[in-house]
Design a protein around this motif. Structure first.
Motif, mmCIF file in Angstrom:
data_model
loop_
_atom_site.group_PDB
_atom_site.id
_atom_site.type_symbol
_atom_site.label_atom_id
_atom_site.label_comp_id
_atom_site.label_asym_id
_atom_site.label_seq_id
_atom_site.Cartn_x
_atom_site.Cartn_y
_atom_site.Cartn_z
ATOM 1 N N ILE A 44 0.856 -1.187 0.079
ATOM 2 C CA ILE A 44 -0.123 -0.137 0.017
ATOM 3 C C ILE A 44 1.043 1.248 -0.231
ATOM 4 C CG2 ILE A 44 -1.757 1.230 1.243
ATOM 5 C CD1 ILE A 44 -2.554 -1.560 2.495
ATOM 6 N N ALA A 45 0.738 2.239 -0.981
ATOM 7 C CA ALA A 45 1.252 3.414 -1.060
ATOM 8 C C ALA A 45 0.624 4.398 -0.493
ATOM 9 C CB ALA A 45 1.767 3.568 -2.645
ATOM 10 N N LEU A 46 1.261 5.745 -0.146
ATOM 11 C CA LEU A 46 0.680 6.728 0.552
ATOM 12 C C LEU A 46 1.141 7.853 -0.258
ATOM 13 C CD1 LEU A 46 -1.051 8.385 2.684
ATOM 14 C CD2 LEU A 46 1.239 8.277 3.909
ATOM 15 N N PHE A 47 -0.101 8.740 -1.004
ATOM 16 C CA PHE A 47 0.156 10.131 -1.319
ATOM 17 C C PHE A 47 -0.404 11.032 -0.337
ATOM 18 C CE2 PHE A 47 -1.155 13.358 -4.634
ATOM 19 C CZ PHE A 47 0.200 13.665 -4.961
ATOM 20 N N GLU A 48 0.723 11.494 0.603
ATOM 21 C CA GLU A 48 0.319 12.169 1.835
ATOM 22 C C GLU A 48 -0.134 13.696 1.481
ATOM 23 O OE1 GLU A 48 3.784 13.779 4.037
ATOM 24 O OE2 GLU A 48 4.799 12.473 2.767
ATOM 25 N N GLU A 49 -0.083 13.982 0.358
ATOM 26 C CA GLU A 49 -0.508 15.265 0.069
ATOM 27 C C GLU A 49 -1.974 15.326 0.190
ATOM 28 O OE1 GLU A 49 1.879 14.367 -1.386
ATOM 29 O OE2 GLU A 49 3.625 15.858 -1.273
ATOM 30 N N ASP A 113 -8.418 9.743 -2.305
ATOM 31 C CA ASP A 113 -7.394 9.201 -2.992
ATOM 32 C C ASP A 113 -6.164 9.299 -2.529
ATOM 33 O OD1 ASP A 113 -9.242 8.286 -4.767
ATOM 34 O OD2 ASP A 113 -9.368 9.875 -6.093
ATOM 35 N N ALA A 114 -5.682 9.017 -1.263
ATOM 36 C CA ALA A 114 -4.347 9.086 -0.910
ATOM 37 C C ALA A 114 -3.721 7.896 -0.746
ATOM 38 C CB ALA A 114 -4.595 9.654 0.706
ATOM 39 N N LEU A 115 -4.676 6.765 -1.013
ATOM 40 C CA LEU A 115 -4.033 5.291 -0.724
ATOM 41 C C LEU A 115 -4.046 4.670 -2.084
ATOM 42 C CD1 LEU A 115 -5.234 4.295 2.757
ATOM 43 C CD2 LEU A 115 -2.789 5.300 2.295
ATOM 44 N N LYS A 137 8.790 5.614 3.667
ATOM 45 C CA LYS A 137 8.724 4.302 2.971
ATOM 46 C C LYS A 137 7.505 4.209 2.017
ATOM 47 C CE LYS A 137 10.711 0.819 1.602
ATOM 48 N NZ LYS A 137 11.986 0.753 0.791
ATOM 49 N N LEU A 138 6.162 4.695 2.504
ATOM 50 C CA LEU A 138 5.108 4.359 2.008
ATOM 51 C C LEU A 138 4.975 5.478 0.786
ATOM 52 C CD1 LEU A 138 2.365 3.983 4.899
ATOM 53 C CD2 LEU A 138 3.613 2.161 3.537
ATOM 54 N N ARG A 139 5.640 6.507 0.720
ATOM 55 C CA ARG A 139 5.821 7.677 -0.173
ATOM 56 C C ARG A 139 6.629 7.253 -1.176
ATOM 57 N NH1 ARG A 139 4.448 13.127 -1.102
ATOM 58 N NH2 ARG A 139 5.037 13.338 -2.975
ATOM 59 N N GLU A 140 7.677 6.514 -0.976
ATOM 60 C CA GLU A 140 8.638 5.939 -1.921
ATOM 61 C C GLU A 140 7.891 4.877 -2.903
ATOM 62 O OE1 GLU A 140 11.990 4.519 -0.128
ATOM 63 O OE2 GLU A 140 12.803 6.229 0.632
ATOM 64 N N TRP A 141 6.893 4.337 -2.410
ATOM 65 C CA TRP A 141 6.301 3.062 -3.058
ATOM 66 C C TRP A 141 5.127 3.659 -3.992
ATOM 67 C CZ3 TRP A 141 5.853 -0.038 1.960
ATOM 68 C CH2 TRP A 141 7.057 -0.989 1.848
ATOM 69 N N MET A 142 4.887 5.009 -3.880
ATOM 70 C CA MET A 142 3.968 5.765 -4.422
ATOM 71 C C MET A 142 4.308 5.685 -6.019
ATOM 72 S SD MET A 142 0.921 7.278 -4.384
ATOM 73 C CE MET A 142 0.141 7.819 -6.018
ATOM 74 N N TRP A 143 5.576 6.134 -6.074
ATOM 75 C CA TRP A 143 5.990 6.066 -7.675
ATOM 76 C C TRP A 143 6.277 4.684 -8.248
ATOM 77 C CZ3 TRP A 143 4.947 10.752 -7.296
ATOM 78 C CH2 TRP A 143 5.270 11.580 -6.188
#
Length: 236
Positions: A44-49, A113-115, A137-143
């Motif tokens: 699971i990736a996180l787009f924290e913005e 739409d943050a996850l 780490k979750l933000r890195e997986w976002m890409w």
């Protein structure tokens, strides 16, 4: 119907024979990365913005493996005399993948739409305590999140796009009407210009003629008065 003795053995041997005739394929992992389906549930990736700290994902998680910490900040008024507002600021967003069962409920219930699902799967650890990954780490997986699949050409147009398109069409039509009205007003001014000039010239000539008539009448009156005055002096 009774089964024929030995039919099960024959079926098993048939499967074995079919398998023996096929060519073996060995996956050369990790030198060659596997081709995963686009909807693979790797991590699971996180787009924290986009995260507003609504806590909906943490409340709906059946395993309680999402940890969120935040604090409130005061936002000054946008205009003088306005009221200050408060907003949530994300301090921590972590997921314990040793508890996660990859149900995807947190991704489905997120209203902003943050996850997202990422096909990344190489995050094994030797210590179970290190499977709790923080937001960096979750933000890195976002890409590594793949692009969404293309829409079906026969599918209905999304409501958001339809509303935006209608608004754009209305705005374009309004601008076209304003431009047409401005053009008509310019043409009317250009057409009325010569007429206005001719009318102004006629009015000026009429004023001059009236002024001349008044001047002539005044001169005649002055001459008449002088004549009468001379006559009176002669009689005297």
């Amino acid at each position: 119907m009774m089964a024929v003795p030995g039919s099960g053995l024959a079926k098993g041997l048939a499967v074995t024979l079919r398998t023996m005739t096929r060519k073996n394929v060995t996956a050369q992992y990790p030198d060659v990365q596997p081709e995963l389906p686009p909807r693979s549930r790797g991590v699971i990736a996180l787009f924290e913005e986009n995260c507003t700290v609504c806590m909906l994902c943490a409340r709906e998680c059946p395993d309680w493996c999402i940890y969120i910490d935040s604090h409130k900040e005061t936002v000054p008024a946008a205009a003088p005399g306005g009221r200050e507002r408060s907003r949530n600021v994300l301090d921590r967003f972590a997921i314990d993948f040793s508890l996660c069962m990859y149900c995807g409920i947190c991704i489905e219930v997120c209203p902003f739409d943050a996850l997202f699902w990422s096909p990344e799967f190489e995050y094994a650890e030797t210590d179970i305590l290190e499977l709790t990954h923080e937001r960096d780490k979750l933000r890195e997986w976002m890409w590594t999140v793949p692009e969404p699949p293309a829409l079906d050409p026969a599918a209905e147009e999304p409501k958001e796009i339809a509303a935006a398109r209608k608004t754009a069409e209305k705005l374009q039509a309004q601008r076209a009407r304003e431009a047409q009205a401005a053009q008509q007003a310019t043409e009317a001014q250009q057409t009325a210009g010569p007429r206005r000039t001719a009318g102004t010239r006629q009015a000026t000539e009429a004023q001059r003629a009236a002024h001349k008539d008044r001047t002539d009448q005044k001169d005649q009156q002055d001459q008449q008065e002088q004549k009468e005055q001379k006559e009176e002096e002669g009689e005297a």
